[in-house]
Write an enzyme that holds these catalytic residues in place. Structure first.
Site, PDB file in Angstrom:
ATOM      1  CE1 TYR A  59     -63.125 -29.459  -5.002  1.00  0.00           C
ATOM      2  CE2 TYR A  59     -62.910 -31.830  -5.291  1.00  0.00           C
ATOM      3  CZ  TYR A  59     -62.353 -30.607  -5.009  1.00  0.00           C
ATOM      4  OH  TYR A  59     -61.017 -30.524  -4.735  1.00  0.00           O
TER       5      TYR A  59
ATOM      6  CD  GLN B 272     -64.433 -27.373  -8.731  1.00  0.00           C
ATOM      7  OE1 GLN B 272     -64.509 -27.224  -9.949  1.00  0.00           O
ATOM      8  NE2 GLN B 272     -65.391 -27.027  -7.902  1.00  0.00           N
ATOM      9  CD  GLU B 273     -60.282 -27.408  -3.442  1.00  0.00           C
ATOM     10  OE1 GLU B 273     -60.621 -26.367  -2.862  1.00  0.00           O
ATOM     11  OE2 GLU B 273     -60.696 -28.529  -3.108  1.00  0.00           O
ATOM     12  CB  SER B 274     -57.490 -21.681  -5.835  1.00  0.00           C
ATOM     13  OG  SER B 274     -56.461 -22.191  -6.675  1.00  0.00           O
TER      14      SER B 274
ATOM     15  CB  ILE C 108     -57.129 -30.887  -7.406  1.00  0.00           C
ATOM     16  CG1 ILE C 108     -57.579 -32.361  -7.449  1.00  0.00           C
ATOM     17  CG2 ILE C 108     -57.253 -30.329  -5.987  1.00  0.00           C
ATOM     18  CD1 ILE C 108     -58.875 -32.656  -6.750  1.00  0.00           C
TER      19      ILE C 108
END
Length: 661
Positions: A630, A522-524, A519
């Site tokens: 995502y 993927q997010e940042s 996560i």
């Protein structure tokens, strides 16, 4: 000057780059740590001297400023002082100093910035020959500088510059004031034709700039104005196309009006636009390219407005569909309905290059299984799965699961010589980015880094990525590998960052740490200061309101600034993710989709019909393209992080496979 890589650290990095996936995190040996402390003390003094020099410059205490400069000759940020000192006196035309700076710091961010400021000063004072000397075509994207460059050429006798004005004028918005004298000379030379005015008029309406469009109508000759006004009427109310008697002229200009109006109407009412299109198209007014473009546009709007049957019928009339996105939409619509034959039919009509991708190769094999097609072109479903299973992709992992194969986790770092590593490490732009990063000026650090990276070879980019990874600047390490298009250095592309914080959060929530890594990646890309356009912040990109609510539920003290602290961000992100897992019975597919798009949307997407969707179909048909990618990435990244930490993790669990959605 502080060395970013000591010899001991270099050796350790090289071993880690070529070592096993479960290699330990890098730590500095004791001698290297001592050297770092010693150099840091020297650097700390340089920072103090730099601050003092900047203060002296700001207060115009030039003697104090010049006394401090010798102490800063090895300090990476010295060019910023020199730049500011020159920039403050550009109006006195310090041409020799400007040239000396550009020679001393060629291709640097500040050289580019100083050149822009110097050109504007020269233009302001109409020093056109000097402007010609300093101008470069790399500034052509800056309308002010580009127009001044054309003016400079005209003023120094180069009338061929007039031939380049049309491209600057024919845009859908007003240009910079610096363009006005150029446009006036161009117009006086008779080069502003009626057709160019019509072209710009159409572009202005397309851009929504109606005031410019109205101004342009007044520039047209009386015989050209009626159609221009008709185009504006259609822009305001595209349903005027229903009054077919107003659009009977078979001229190129009328075709433009019809095509513009049909597309404008399609954005509001695609079905009515389609009906009108059939009638106007029957008159054979349009070229083949115009017909195809309009059909594609209408089909895309019909799909968005939930008219799949009409879109399918329209596309079926095209002998060869070259727009892969439209065919893919119809494939997904058929998959959602579990109409395997229709999905297979449209998959066969995909452009060849799209059909050969891992995604659609997987679905070809999958649909062959559903339709009990034993082979096609000599290949069975198993053959197709096997060809995809070697790839490190979501569809490669799906295919490997189908065949019971090991995942194709290609981990093949590029061999980069020590000489290149040293050169990149010591390059001025990298040194400046590093110093800004250390002192916390992230905006300047990012600017220096990306400016420098754009001028590197592929090997140098890879070296820069590894350097950033060792710094803990993981996002930039990942980005460097993307810029280099080198996908197989998994240590840099999938760093094991913030391990202590991740493990603590995993223990507190019973979430598998691999999912938390996936996560955050993927997010940042592990950027602590990441901020999205909508306000999501930090490593796990939490919205402040979500974070506050999660903190209250979990009994964790919270302020908005906490989102920039890795330990707080990961703690809150993991607890929010845990809430989502609980809502969706531990299903990571649904929890990941909810983390991206929100749990209410995911509940809407879950099939209400008796015929539930298989997990792979559900993922493939997620309505939001961003969320679809995502979910696929999060599941795939969990597999890769298992490899990086010496574990094994299935792409999907048996419970997730068995849970029809």
């Amino acid at each position: 000057m502080r060395k970013l890589f000591t010899p001991a650290l270099k050796a350790l990095c090289i071993a880690a780059f070529i070592g096993s996936a479960s290699a330990p995190l890098l730590t500095l040996p004791a001698p290297a740590q001592a050297a770092e402390v010693k150099i840091s003390e020297a650097r700390l003094q340089q920072r103090k001297d730099y601050a003092a020099a900047r203060k002296a410059l700001d207060q115009k205490q030039l003697s104090t400023y010049r006394q401090l400069l010798p102490k800063l000759q090895q300090y990476p940020l010295l060019p910023y002082l020199e730049y500011d000192e020159i920039a403050r006196r550009l109006s006195s035309f310090p041409g020799k100093d400007v040239t000396a700076f550009l020679v001393k710091y060629p291709d640097s961010l500040l050289a580019d910035r100083l050149t822009r400021a110097w050109l504007k000063t020269l233009a302001q004072h109409k020093r056109w020959q000097e402007y010609n000397d300093y101008y470069s075509t790399r500034f052509n994207s800056d309308a002010e500088l580009a127009c001044n460059a054309l003016n400079a050429r005209m003023q120094t006798g180069d009338k061929t510059a007039l031939n380049e004005v049309g491209d600057l004028w024919t845009i859908g918005k007003s240009q910079h004031d610096a363009c006005d004298p150029v446009f006036a000379q161009w117009n006086a030379a008779g080069m502003q034709t009626q057709r160019l005015i019509e072209v710009r008029h159409l572009k202005a309406l397309t851009a929504g700039n109606r005031s410019l469009a109205t101004f342009l109508v007044r520039q047209l000759n009386p015989q050209h104005q009626p159609l221009a006004k008709l185009l504006q009427d259609v822009d305001e109310n595209p349903r005027l196309l229903l009054q077919k008697n107003r659009f009977t002229a078979q001229t190129p200009r009328m075709r433009e009006i019809l095509l513009y109006g049909l597309q404008k109407l399609a954005r509001q009412d695609a079905k009515t636009a389609l009906d009108l299109w059939v009638g106007y198209d029957a008159q054979q007014l349009f070229t083949d390219d115009e017909r195809l473009e309009t059909q594609y546009y209408l089909a895309s709007r019909l799909m968005r407005q939930k008219y799949p049957e009409e879109a399918e019928k329209l596309l079926s009339s095209i002998s060869s569909v070259t727009r892969a996105d439209l065919a893919e939409w119809l494939i997904r619509d058929a998959l959602r309905k579990q109409d395997w034959e229709k999905a297979y039919e449209w998959l066969a009509r995909l452009p060849e290059e799209s059909r050969a991708t891992e995604r659609w190769s997987y679905w070809q094999a999958r649909l062959m299984e559903e339709l009990k097609i034993r082979e096609i072109n000599g290949k069975t479903p198993a053959d197709i799965y096997a060809s995809v299973a070697t790839t490190r992709t979501f569809y490669g992992f799906l295919s490997a699961d189908k065949l019971g194969f090991e995942y194709g986790l290609v981990d093949r770092p590029m061999v980069v010589s020590q000489a290149i590593m040293d050169r990149v490490e010591q390059s001025p732009g990298v040194q400046r980015a590093r110093e800004f990063y250390v002192v916390g000026d992230m905006l300047s650090a990012n600017r220096e880094w990306y400016h420098t990276l754009r001028r590197m070879t592929q090997e140098e980019m890879v070296a820069a990525g590894r350097i950033a990874n060792v710094w803990g600047w993981h996002r930039h390490g990942i980005q460097a590998m993307i810029e280099a298009q080198h996908w197989d250095d998994l240590q840099v592309r999938f760093p094991i960052a913030y391990q202590e914080q991740v493990n603590q959060a995993a223990s507190a929530t019973s979430i598998n740490p691999l999912l938390l890594y996936a996560i955050a990646r993927q997010e940042s890309s592990f950027a602590v200061d990441a901020r999205s356009p909508v306000g999501a912040t930090g490593l796990m990109q939490l919205m402040p309101a979500t974070a506050k609510q999660t903190a209250q539920r979990s009994g964790i003290p919270f302020t908005p600034q906490d989102l920039l602290k890795p330990e707080k961000n990961i703690a809150l992100g993991s607890r929010y993710l845990n809430q989502l897992l609980q809502q969706f019975n531990g299903n990571r597919i649904l929890a990941a989709a909810a983390y991206n798009a929100g749990p209410s949307r995911v509940r809407q997407w879950l099939s209400k019909d008796a015929a539930k969707l298989p997990y792979d179909v559900w993922i493939e048909t997620i309505p939001f393209q961003e969320t679809r990618g995502y979910v696929q990435n999060v599941l795939s990244f969990s597999v890769i992080y298992a490899y990086r930490t010496g574990q094994k993790q299935p792409l999907v669990t048996r419970q997730e496979i068995d849970s029809a959605l």
